[in-house]
Design an enzyme around this catalytic site. Sequence first.
Site, PDB file in Angstrom:
ATOM      1  N   LYS A  52       0.958  -1.038   0.251  1.00 21.57           N
ATOM      2  CA  LYS A  52       0.641  -0.147   0.104  1.00 21.57           C
ATOM      3  C   LYS A  52       1.338   1.486   0.210  1.00 21.57           C
ATOM      4  O   LYS A  52       2.142   0.686   0.877  1.00 21.57           O
ATOM      5  CB  LYS A  52      -1.015   0.053   1.497  1.00 21.57           C
ATOM      6  CG  LYS A  52      -1.947   0.825   1.227  1.00 21.57           C
ATOM      7  CD  LYS A  52      -2.848   0.781   2.960  1.00 21.57           C
ATOM      8  CE  LYS A  52      -4.135   1.531   2.641  1.00 21.57           C
ATOM      9  NZ  LYS A  52      -4.959   1.856   3.548  1.00 21.57           N
ATOM     10  N   SER A 127     -10.160   1.894   2.821  1.00 21.19           N
ATOM     11  CA  SER A 127      -9.160   2.720   1.821  1.00 21.19           C
ATOM     12  C   SER A 127      -7.802   1.642   1.297  1.00 21.19           C
ATOM     13  O   SER A 127      -7.536   2.393   0.563  1.00 21.19           O
ATOM     14  CB  SER A 127      -8.636   3.738   2.642  1.00 21.19           C
ATOM     15  OG  SER A 127      -7.213   3.011   4.056  1.00 21.19           O
ATOM     16  N   SER A 151      -9.150  -0.469   7.123  1.00 21.52           N
ATOM     17  CA  SER A 151      -9.471  -0.297   5.670  1.00 21.52           C
ATOM     18  C   SER A 151      -8.815  -1.487   5.381  1.00 21.52           C
ATOM     19  O   SER A 151      -8.216  -1.844   4.281  1.00 21.52           O
ATOM     20  CB  SER A 151      -8.341   1.009   5.462  1.00 21.52           C
ATOM     21  OG  SER A 151      -9.184   2.016   5.431  1.00 21.52           O
TER      22      SER A 151
HETATM   23  N1  GLN Z   1     -13.591   5.119   5.972  1.00 20.52           N
HETATM   24  C1  GLN Z   1     -12.440   4.952   7.301  1.00 20.52           C
HETATM   25  C2  GLN Z   1     -12.317   6.178   6.852  1.00 20.52           C
HETATM   26  O1  GLN Z   1     -12.349   6.958   6.128  1.00 20.52           O
HETATM   27  C3  GLN Z   1     -11.539   4.423   7.645  1.00 20.52           C
HETATM   28  C4  GLN Z   1     -10.192   4.189   7.046  1.00 20.52           C
HETATM   29  C5  GLN Z   1      -9.291   3.651   7.263  1.00 20.52           C
HETATM   30  O2  GLN Z   1      -9.174   1.770   7.671  1.00 20.52           O
HETATM   31  N2  GLN Z   1      -7.967   3.896   7.100  1.00 20.52           N
HETATM   32  O3  GLN Z   1     -11.361   6.496   8.127  1.00 20.52           O
END
Ligand code: GLN
Length: 446
Positions: A52, A127, A151
Site C-alpha cells: 500500500k 482505503s 481499511s
Molecule cells: N473509512 C474509515 C475512514 O475513512 C477507515 C479508514 C481506514 O481504516 N484507514 O477513516
Amino acid sequence: GEYLKAIAERNPALNAYITLDEEKTRAEARAADARIAAGNAAPLAGVPIAYKDIFCQTGWRSACASKMLDNFVSPYTATVVQNLLDEGMVTLGRVNMDEFAMGSCNENSYYGASRNPWNTARVPGGSSGGSAAAVAARLAPVALGSDTGGSIRQPASHCGITGLKPTYGIVSRFGMIAYASSLDQAGPMAQTAEDCAILLNAMAGFDERDSTSLERAKEDYTRDLDTPLKGLRIGLPKEYFAEGMSADVQKTVQAAIGLFQAQGAQMVEVSLPQTGLSIPAYYVIASAEASTNLSRYDGVRYGHRAAEFANLDEMYGKSRAEGLGSEVKRRIMIGTYVLSHGYYDAYYLKAQKLRRLVADDFQTAFKECDFILAPAAPTAAPLIGSSSDPVQTYLSDIYTIAANLAGLPALSLPAGFSSDGLPVGIQLIGNHFSEARLLGAAHQIQ
Ligand code: GLN
C-alpha cells in the site's frame, strides 16, 4: 516475471498499482534467487508482494496517494516492509488507496479510483482498495494494507479475499505514514487466512522506533490453523443484527453461522450496547489525530510547495490548499475544531470516554464468547461514483471501527456472494493477542 506480465495486461483496467519499477523488482528477484541458490534463504524468499502506498520505502515514491507527496521518494523504509525485505520478499510495486487512508471506496486517491476486479463498475472498497484489488485479480499473491477504521477488512470483503487487522501494537508503525496514530495498524491481505498467518509471522515484532510497539515474545501465528472448532463459542452481537444490514450480507452471515455450527462451534447471543456511539467517537478521534499528524505537510521540508506566494503564511496556505484533497481537508477542519479551546472537553474528551465504553463492551462480551461474528460491511461493493454523501459513507464503517477503538484483532474472510455476483465477507473479532486462534478459525471454515 509472470506477475509483471499479468500487471502489464490487467492493471490499466484496474488501476490497482500506482507505482511500478520493473528494474527494481527484477533486481530484488535476482537477489532472492541468489540467496535461494546459496541455500541461505528464508521461507518467503522470492515471494512477490504489493505495498500500500502508505508504507515508506527507500527509493520508491511513497505518496500515500496524495498530490502533497507526489514528489516524495522516501529516503527510509518502514520497519514492517524492512522485515519482509529481510525475508527476501520481492516488491512488485505500490498500490492504490484513499488519500492518507481516509475513505472507504478508494475514490479519494489523487491517482484516480482503483476498480473492483469482480466488476469494474464497482469500487474495491477502501482505503486499502489497491491492495485488495491486486490480490483478488491475482496481480500479487499477497499485499500489505493498513487499517484505522476498517481499511483492511472492508476492501477484503468487497474483493473476496482475506485480511487481518492485528492487535494494536504488535506490528510496527514506524515508516507507515500516520493518519490516526492511536488507531492505525498494518496487516496482511491474501487469498487465505493461512497466507495471512505466514505473512504476519514475518511482519510482527517489537520495534524501539515505534513508541506504542509492544515488547512481547515472538509468536507463531500458524500454530492454530489445524485446531478444531469444537466447543468454540461465537458471539452474535444483537445490536449488529438489528437493522441496516442488506439481505445479501444477512444471508452470508447465516451461511457462515451454519459452517461454524457444522464443526461444533456454539453460537451465543452477546450485547455491545455502545455500538451506536462508535461512529461519532471514531470520527472525532481519528480527525483530531489526523489534523495534528498532517500539520507536517507545510511545503517546507518536503512534499508539494506552491509555485507562487508573497510570504510564509501564504506559502503554507497555498501549498496545503493545492496539495490536499477535499476529504483530507474535511478531516483536518473537523479535527482542528474538536481540539480547539472551548470545544476540546465537549468533543475530544467526550469521544475518549466513549472509546473506553466501547472497549469495555467487548471485554464484557468476551466473558461469554471467544470470538464475535459480524458483517464486515453493511452491503457488497457499491458502484463507483455512488458515495457522494460523506456522512452516509462514515456510517458504513459501523461494523469495523469498534475493533480499532478497542485495539482488538479482527479479520475478514470471503463467505458468499450477493445476488448480483459480488463477493461478501464476514468478520471475526477476537480479544487482544488472539490472532493465532482467529486465523485458525477462519482457516477451518475456508
Ligand atoms: N473509512 C474509515 C475512514 O475513512 C477507515 C479508514 C481506514 O481504516 N484507514 O477513516
